[in-house]
Design a protein around this motif. Sequence first.
Motif, short mmCIF file in Angstrom:
data_model
loop_
_atom_site.label_atom_id
_atom_site.label_comp_id
_atom_site.label_asym_id
_atom_site.label_seq_id
_atom_site.Cartn_x
_atom_site.Cartn_y
_atom_site.Cartn_z
N ASP A 125 7.55 -2.46 -5.32
CA ASP A 125 6.48 -1.46 -5.41
C ASP A 125 6.65 -0.75 -6.74
O ASP A 125 7.46 0.16 -6.90
N VAL A 126 5.86 -1.20 -7.74
CA VAL A 126 6.03 -0.67 -9.09
C VAL A 126 5.55 0.78 -9.21
O VAL A 126 5.84 1.45 -10.20
N SER A 127 4.81 1.26 -8.20
CA SER A 127 4.35 2.65 -8.23
C SER A 127 5.47 3.62 -7.87
O SER A 127 5.41 4.80 -8.19
N ALA A 128 6.49 3.10 -7.18
CA ALA A 128 7.62 3.93 -6.78
C ALA A 128 8.73 3.83 -7.82
O ALA A 128 8.53 3.32 -8.93
N GLU A 129 9.92 4.27 -7.47
CA GLU A 129 11.06 4.17 -8.38
C GLU A 129 11.37 2.69 -8.64
O GLU A 129 11.46 1.89 -7.72
N PHE A 130 11.55 2.35 -9.91
CA PHE A 130 11.69 0.95 -10.31
C PHE A 130 13.11 0.72 -10.81
O PHE A 130 13.51 1.25 -11.85
N GLY A 131 13.89 -0.09 -10.05
CA GLY A 131 15.29 -0.32 -10.39
C GLY A 131 15.54 -1.71 -10.92
O GLY A 131 14.61 -2.49 -11.16
N ALA A 132 16.82 -2.04 -11.07
CA ALA A 132 17.21 -3.33 -11.63
C ALA A 132 16.77 -4.49 -10.74
O ALA A 132 16.33 -5.54 -11.22
N ARG A 133 16.90 -4.30 -9.40
CA ARG A 133 16.49 -5.36 -8.48
C ARG A 133 14.99 -5.63 -8.61
O ARG A 133 14.54 -6.79 -8.62
N ASP A 134 14.19 -4.57 -8.71
CA ASP A 134 12.75 -4.74 -8.84
C ASP A 134 12.40 -5.46 -10.15
O ASP A 134 11.50 -6.30 -10.19
N ALA A 135 13.13 -5.12 -11.21
CA ALA A 135 12.90 -5.79 -12.49
C ALA A 135 13.21 -7.28 -12.40
O ALA A 135 12.49 -8.12 -12.95
N ALA A 136 14.29 -7.61 -11.66
CA ALA A 136 14.66 -9.02 -11.49
C ALA A 136 13.58 -9.77 -10.70
O ALA A 136 13.24 -10.92 -11.03
N VAL A 137 13.05 -9.14 -9.66
CA VAL A 137 12.01 -9.79 -8.86
C VAL A 137 10.75 -9.98 -9.69
O VAL A 137 10.09 -11.02 -9.63
N LEU A 138 10.40 -8.98 -10.49
CA LEU A 138 9.22 -9.08 -11.34
C LEU A 138 9.39 -10.19 -12.37
O LEU A 138 8.45 -10.96 -12.65
N ALA A 139 10.59 -10.31 -12.95
CA ALA A 139 10.86 -11.39 -13.90
C ALA A 139 10.78 -12.75 -13.20
O ALA A 139 10.26 -13.72 -13.77
N LEU A 140 11.27 -12.81 -11.95
CA LEU A 140 11.20 -14.06 -11.20
C LEU A 140 9.76 -14.45 -10.90
O LEU A 140 9.39 -15.63 -10.95
N ALA A 141 8.91 -13.45 -10.63
CA ALA A 141 7.49 -13.72 -10.39
C ALA A 141 6.83 -14.29 -11.64
O ALA A 141 6.03 -15.24 -11.56
N GLY A 142 7.15 -13.72 -12.80
CA GLY A 142 6.61 -14.25 -14.05
C GLY A 142 7.08 -15.67 -14.32
O GLY A 142 6.30 -16.53 -14.75
N LEU A 143 8.37 -15.94 -14.05
CA LEU A 143 8.91 -17.28 -14.22
C LEU A 143 8.24 -18.27 -13.28
O LEU A 143 7.92 -19.40 -13.66
N ALA A 144 8.01 -17.84 -12.03
CA ALA A 144 7.34 -18.71 -11.07
C ALA A 144 5.94 -19.08 -11.53
O ALA A 144 5.50 -20.23 -11.42
#
Length: 399
Positions: A125-144
């Motif tokens: 949830d990028v509208s909430a607090e954005f941590g390292a795990r969220d950044a990793a998931v977002l990067a994985l989504a871009g890679l996918a």
Amino acid sequence: MIIFELGTLVAVFLACVTARAAGEFDWRRLAVLVGAGAAHLWLSRRTEETRRDSGPGPHMDTSVVWILPAMVLLPAWMAVLSMLLLRVQLYPVARRPLFRYTFGTAAILLAAITSYGVIRWGGVDVSAEFGARDAAVLALAGLAYFVVNAIAIGGVIALSTPQPTWTAVVGGSRDNAMAALTTCLGALAALAIAHAWLAPLFLVPLLCALDWGALQIENLRGDARTDHKTQLLNSRGWHEQAGRELARAHRLGTTLSVAVLDLDYFKQVNDTWGHPAGDAVLRAVGKVLRETTRQGDVVGRFGGEEFVLLLPDTDAAGAVQVAERIRQGVAAMTVAATDKRGQPVVISGRTTSIGVAAAPGALADLELLLRHADAAVYEAKHAGRDQVRCAEPPADVAV
């Protein structure tokens, strides 16, 4: 291709029926994503046309900058709608047959739905607090997104091409670098939109500059002496190499010749089928010139439909033989291209007028030879075109 498209429709349907309901902020984000994407496509349409016309593909455009934020922020059906609206606007610029464009759209849809699944699986949830795990998931989504799209497009090229090359299947390094960069920009856009829904408007000039800069780098790639459409020497490169051959002819006293080639009625090709078809004809002529000239001949394109050759150690009779071989090669061309609507066409029956001039090396002057050969081209055109004419040298330099 049909099976792939049907599978994509199933994946889209499942994602849409299980999506959450849309809220007020979702509609705002949809409007600004579609509006900013449309502005970007309109402002960079000429650049994109030129980039796509420079080769057969595959071409990885920058639309992921608008698609990835939609998958991160919006319900699935709304994200799919925004992507389809952008693809409809891109179709006139792409100038590809409808069945190819439809498959490309399906590939992007499946890639986008895959990234949507990664985001939902990771609970980001990028509208909430954005941590390292969220950044990793977002990067994985871009890679996918990148991997699924590349596999789909590369797979169909590999299956449909008799002898596919690695570059033809996976694309050039510039295209892949552009895709990676725009994927990162898409992730940043998602973060920005989550906290400021008008943020995409600031991305439009940045993307237009990126498109233009990438095209300029591609045009200047490797060697500023090369014409990027035909891979022959340009005017600067031709004069440099021809100057060296002229100096050698002066030193050794050998004869050299110049031939000027002008395509007949080339403007009709652009007017009838469009500039992409004209570029395809120019590339075909470049191929003919490479195949019909000899090692050591200096071949270049001066611009438009004019090509120039310098033939070392060649008298007028030998130059006429080379020019006649080129004329026959151009007449025999069968060029596969696309028309103004992206439909496949085959262009044949093109002709060329060629002028030839020769002089002994001790007396040869490059600019004078070019003027004589150019005058011979006009003689060929006035005499009915599709022929070779040899300039009459002055008596004191007869060969």
